[in-house]
Design a protein around this motif. Structure first.
Motif, short mmCIF file in Angstrom:
data_model
loop_
_atom_site.label_atom_id
_atom_site.label_comp_id
_atom_site.label_asym_id
_atom_site.label_seq_id
_atom_site.Cartn_x
_atom_site.Cartn_y
_atom_site.Cartn_z
N ALA B 30 0.83 -1.21 0.00
CA ALA B 30 0.00 0.00 0.00
C ALA B 30 0.86 1.26 0.00
CB ALA B 30 -0.92 0.00 1.21
N ILE B 31 1.97 1.23 0.71
CA ILE B 31 2.88 2.39 0.74
C ILE B 31 3.45 2.65 -0.65
CG2 ILE B 31 5.14 3.19 1.56
CD1 ILE B 31 4.45 1.88 4.29
N ILE B 32 3.93 1.60 -1.30
CA ILE B 32 4.47 1.74 -2.66
C ILE B 32 3.39 2.30 -3.59
CG2 ILE B 32 5.36 0.47 -4.65
CD1 ILE B 32 7.43 0.67 -2.46
N ASP B 33 2.20 1.75 -3.47
CA ASP B 33 1.06 2.19 -4.26
C ASP B 33 0.80 3.68 -4.04
OD1 ASP B 33 -1.00 1.88 -6.01
OD2 ASP B 33 -2.39 0.99 -4.58
N TYR B 34 0.83 4.10 -2.79
CA TYR B 34 0.57 5.51 -2.48
C TYR B 34 1.68 6.41 -3.03
CZ TYR B 34 -0.32 9.76 0.11
OH TYR B 34 -0.56 11.07 0.44
N LEU B 35 2.91 5.98 -2.89
CA LEU B 35 4.03 6.77 -3.41
C LEU B 35 3.94 6.93 -4.92
CD1 LEU B 35 7.08 5.51 -1.30
CD2 LEU B 35 5.96 7.73 -1.18
N LEU B 36 3.34 5.95 -5.58
CA LEU B 36 3.15 6.04 -7.03
C LEU B 36 2.04 7.02 -7.38
CD1 LEU B 36 3.30 2.40 -8.40
CD2 LEU B 36 4.76 4.31 -9.05
N GLN B 37 1.02 7.04 -6.52
CA GLN B 37 -0.14 7.85 -6.84
C GLN B 37 0.10 9.35 -6.68
OE1 GLN B 37 -3.74 6.47 -4.85
NE2 GLN B 37 -3.30 4.42 -5.63
N VAL B 38 0.81 9.73 -5.62
CA VAL B 38 1.05 11.15 -5.43
C VAL B 38 2.04 11.63 -6.48
CG1 VAL B 38 0.51 11.18 -2.98
CG2 VAL B 38 2.82 10.65 -3.71
N ASP B 39 1.81 12.81 -6.99
CA ASP B 39 2.63 13.25 -8.11
C ASP B 39 3.96 13.86 -7.69
OD1 ASP B 39 0.98 15.05 -7.01
OD2 ASP B 39 0.52 16.13 -8.84
N THR B 40 4.01 14.36 -6.47
CA THR B 40 5.29 14.80 -5.97
C THR B 40 5.74 13.78 -4.93
OG1 THR B 40 6.33 16.38 -4.47
CG2 THR B 40 3.96 16.32 -4.46
N CYS B 41 7.00 13.76 -4.56
CA CYS B 41 7.41 12.77 -3.59
C CYS B 41 7.60 13.35 -2.20
CB CYS B 41 8.63 12.00 -4.06
SG CYS B 41 10.15 12.90 -4.01
N ILE B 42 7.06 14.52 -1.96
CA ILE B 42 7.03 15.03 -0.59
C ILE B 42 5.82 14.39 0.08
CG2 ILE B 42 6.78 17.05 0.89
CD1 ILE B 42 8.04 18.57 -1.67
N CYS B 43 6.10 13.35 0.82
CA CYS B 43 5.04 12.45 1.25
C CYS B 43 4.92 12.39 2.76
CB CYS B 43 5.31 11.06 0.71
SG CYS B 43 5.69 11.05 -1.04
N GLY B 44 4.72 13.49 3.37
CA GLY B 44 4.67 13.53 4.82
C GLY B 44 3.42 12.93 5.43
N ASP B 45 2.45 12.56 4.59
CA ASP B 45 1.19 12.11 5.13
C ASP B 45 0.91 10.63 4.90
OD1 ASP B 45 -0.89 13.41 2.48
OD2 ASP B 45 1.17 12.72 2.47
N ILE B 46 1.95 9.85 4.78
CA ILE B 46 1.77 8.42 4.61
C ILE B 46 1.04 7.84 5.82
CG2 ILE B 46 2.95 6.21 4.37
CD1 ILE B 46 5.12 7.64 2.83
N VAL B 47 1.38 8.35 6.98
CA VAL B 47 0.75 7.84 8.21
C VAL B 47 -0.77 7.97 8.15
CG1 VAL B 47 0.52 8.19 10.70
CG2 VAL B 47 2.77 8.26 9.64
N ASN B 48 -1.26 9.10 7.65
CA ASN B 48 -2.70 9.31 7.57
C ASN B 48 -3.39 8.44 6.52
OD1 ASN B 48 -2.30 11.45 9.46
ND2 ASN B 48 -1.67 12.74 7.75
N GLU B 49 -2.61 7.93 5.59
CA GLU B 49 -3.15 7.11 4.52
C GLU B 49 -3.35 5.67 4.95
OE1 GLU B 49 -4.10 7.54 1.19
OE2 GLU B 49 -4.24 9.61 1.88
N LEU B 50 -2.64 5.26 5.98
CA LEU B 50 -2.67 3.85 6.38
C LEU B 50 -3.44 3.63 7.68
CD1 LEU B 50 0.93 2.55 5.61
CD2 LEU B 50 -1.08 2.47 4.17
N PRO B 51 -4.07 2.48 7.80
CA PRO B 51 -4.86 2.16 8.99
C PRO B 51 -4.01 1.58 10.11
CG PRO B 51 -5.09 0.41 7.40
CD PRO B 51 -4.17 1.43 6.78
N LEU B 52 -2.85 2.19 10.33
CA LEU B 52 -1.91 1.69 11.33
C LEU B 52 -1.38 2.85 12.15
CD1 LEU B 52 0.18 -0.70 9.03
CD2 LEU B 52 -1.54 -1.40 10.69
#
Lengths: 110, 110
Positions: B30-52
């Motif tokens: 899911a993390i890899i999938d999310y990193l692919l989806q966002v168009d920039t790689c400033i990804c400070g909100d991965i935590v909010n994307e996951l149910p963990l």
DNA sequence: CATTTATATCGCAATATTACGATATAAAAT
DNA sequence: ATTTTATATCGTAATATTGCGATATAAATG
């Protein structure tokens, strides 16, 4: 706590994770490699190819089989194992898609 | 007993197993999938994307990073994560090779 | 039918993973 | 300077994996 929260993720993410997990061990990578190398799929001698006890190899084969990566059909005394093309095609497609997605999106910060 | 016999397998088999193991969890897929989806790689909100929990996500990110699947660079307050193309290219190549090897050899018993 | 051969399963010990709360760290904002 | 925000690490409990000896099963062979 300590159990994977499978239900919290999508079916697709779980499906890919199951396939990858089945291959995520050097012994199982070696088994796939060996099945590719032999020209027939009557492969009764996988045990002799690996540096592991018979019981351990049997367990690894079971793991590959239950994930759908290999198929095993009874051939008299022994068992005929071979790679299940479908699952390999799925994984090939999965990584090809990630790669082409990376190519087109081309991030500009890393 | 109970420890993976890493030394008993080839460098290549171990290398592939390490990459696959890093991805062999639905959260990390899911993390890899999310990193692919966002168009920039400033990804400070991965935590909010996951149910963990945050600690758990951090651990998963660490696992992906130490296997070389993602890169993380400090961006002021937060961290900029993105996919490391090299490792994805390796995996893509690995499965493509298995697939084409299957196509040419075409077993005749399963 | 007894024995060999091929494979699977059981039971167990050692180790690894998963998850999270609590706490640490360090830059940003107030 | 204190507080907030973002992330990492520690400690620990629950669970899963790895490996193997012992044993089971079942077909092949003698």
């Amino acid at each position: 706590m300590g159990i994977t929260k499978t239900a919290a993720f999508t079916k697709e993410h779980n499906r890919i994770a199951v396939l990858l997990k089945a291959m995520a061990h050097p012994a199982r990578v070696a088994i796939i490699d060996y099945l590719l190398q032999v020209d027939t799929c009557i492969c009764g001698d996988i045990v002799n190819e690996l540096p592991l006890a018979q019981a351990t190899v049997s367990q690894h084969l079971k793991a590959l089989k239950s994930a759908g990566l290999i198929k095993g059909t009874i051939e008299g005394n022994s068992i005929c194992y071979c790679i299940d093309e479908t699952s390999i095609a799925d994984l090939r497609h999965y990584f090809a898609q990630i790669y082409s997605s990376l190519e087109t999106k081309r991030k500009n910060c890393c």
